[in-house]
Design a protein around this motif. Sequence first.
Motif, PDB file in Angstrom:
ATOM      1  N   GLU A   1       3.999  -6.318 -10.396  1.00 44.39           N
ATOM      2  CA  GLU A   1       3.320  -5.301  -9.588  1.00 44.39           C
ATOM      3  C   GLU A   1       2.186  -6.260  -9.106  1.00 44.39           C
ATOM      4  O   GLU A   1       1.619  -6.898  -9.943  1.00 44.39           O
TER       5      GLU A   1
ATOM      6  N   TYR B   1      -2.751  -9.111 -12.188  1.00 46.03           N
ATOM      7  CA  TYR B   1      -3.964  -9.323 -11.658  1.00 46.03           C
ATOM      8  C   TYR B   1      -4.971  -9.459 -12.777  1.00 46.03           C
ATOM      9  O   TYR B   1      -5.795 -10.243 -12.808  1.00 46.03           O
ATOM     10  N   GLY B   2      -4.797  -8.444 -14.094  1.00 40.25           N
ATOM     11  CA  GLY B   2      -5.731  -8.548 -14.797  1.00 40.25           C
ATOM     12  C   GLY B   2      -5.181  -8.545 -16.525  1.00 40.25           C
ATOM     13  O   GLY B   2      -6.127  -8.618 -17.358  1.00 40.25           O
TER      14      GLY B   2
ATOM     15  N   GLN C   1       0.857  -1.199   0.058  1.00 38.72           N
ATOM     16  CA  GLN C   1       0.028  -0.107   0.241  1.00 38.72           C
ATOM     17  C   GLN C   1       0.790   1.183   0.177  1.00 38.72           C
ATOM     18  O   GLN C   1       0.599   2.129   0.689  1.00 38.72           O
TER      19      GLN C   1
ATOM     20  N   GLY D   1      -1.166  -5.254  -7.339  1.00 45.00           N
ATOM     21  CA  GLY D   1      -2.216  -4.656  -7.108  1.00 45.00           C
ATOM     22  C   GLY D   1      -3.243  -5.126  -8.124  1.00 45.00           C
ATOM     23  O   GLY D   1      -3.286  -5.693  -9.136  1.00 45.00           O
ATOM     24  N   LYS D   2      -4.527  -4.721  -7.876  1.00 43.71           N
ATOM     25  CA  LYS D   2      -5.682  -4.853  -8.818  1.00 43.71           C
ATOM     26  C   LYS D   2      -5.674  -4.247  -9.984  1.00 43.71           C
ATOM     27  O   LYS D   2      -6.432  -4.801 -11.053  1.00 43.71           O
ATOM     28  N   GLN D   3      -4.864  -3.269 -10.194  1.00 43.75           N
ATOM     29  CA  GLN D   3      -4.919  -2.460 -11.386  1.00 43.75           C
ATOM     30  C   GLN D   3      -3.533  -3.164 -12.218  1.00 43.75           C
ATOM     31  O   GLN D   3      -3.278  -2.639 -13.330  1.00 43.75           O
ATOM     32  N   SER D   4      -2.803  -4.090 -11.688  1.00 47.91           N
ATOM     33  CA  SER D   4      -1.551  -4.770 -12.478  1.00 47.91           C
ATOM     34  C   SER D   4      -1.750  -5.617 -13.332  1.00 47.91           C
ATOM     35  O   SER D   4      -2.937  -6.039 -13.674  1.00 47.91           O
TER      36      SER D   4
END
Length: 163
Positions: free
Chosen positions: A105, A113-114, A60, A107-110
């Motif tokens: 990375e 993740y996606g 974070q 995070g959910k925007q990485s």
Amino acid sequence: VSCNHSQELHYLGVLQLLFQDLWLVDGELYQTYIEPSNIKVLEATNQVGGVNILHICGFQGASNNVTIFKDYPAQVFNWATHHEAVSLPQGQELFHGKAVLGGFENGKQSLLYGGSKAKLQEETKRLLAEAGTRGVLLGADCTVPDDFELERLDWIRQAAILE
């Protein structure tokens, strides 16, 4: 560990989570008051054996001066490569050629993740071309979200095998 059974316990290693959040503690205070106990824990675990992974937590947005950890007695180093702007090859140099873990990375925007399978495998090949294949473990820079699809790590593994 106390055990009434006559079975042997095997020690695999330890993942030690550390951070020197620059907003909370400056480098001098960290090295004076916190670092000595961290070093003792790593030295003790090294005496037992196994593989010890030092995770320099950037969760974070916590910012660390990763150079503080360069001489820590760990076998593998993991840090927030993107947030700290220290690439895997730079980490290999900083940590004296010891194994490095990360590159993606978390995070959910990485991408991890996606991103699509093709994009993840393309990034895997890029990371390995940049850092090499010895002493490099590809993975997340930090904790992945609870709903992370583990299949994504297999896509990375598949691409790494082909390199």
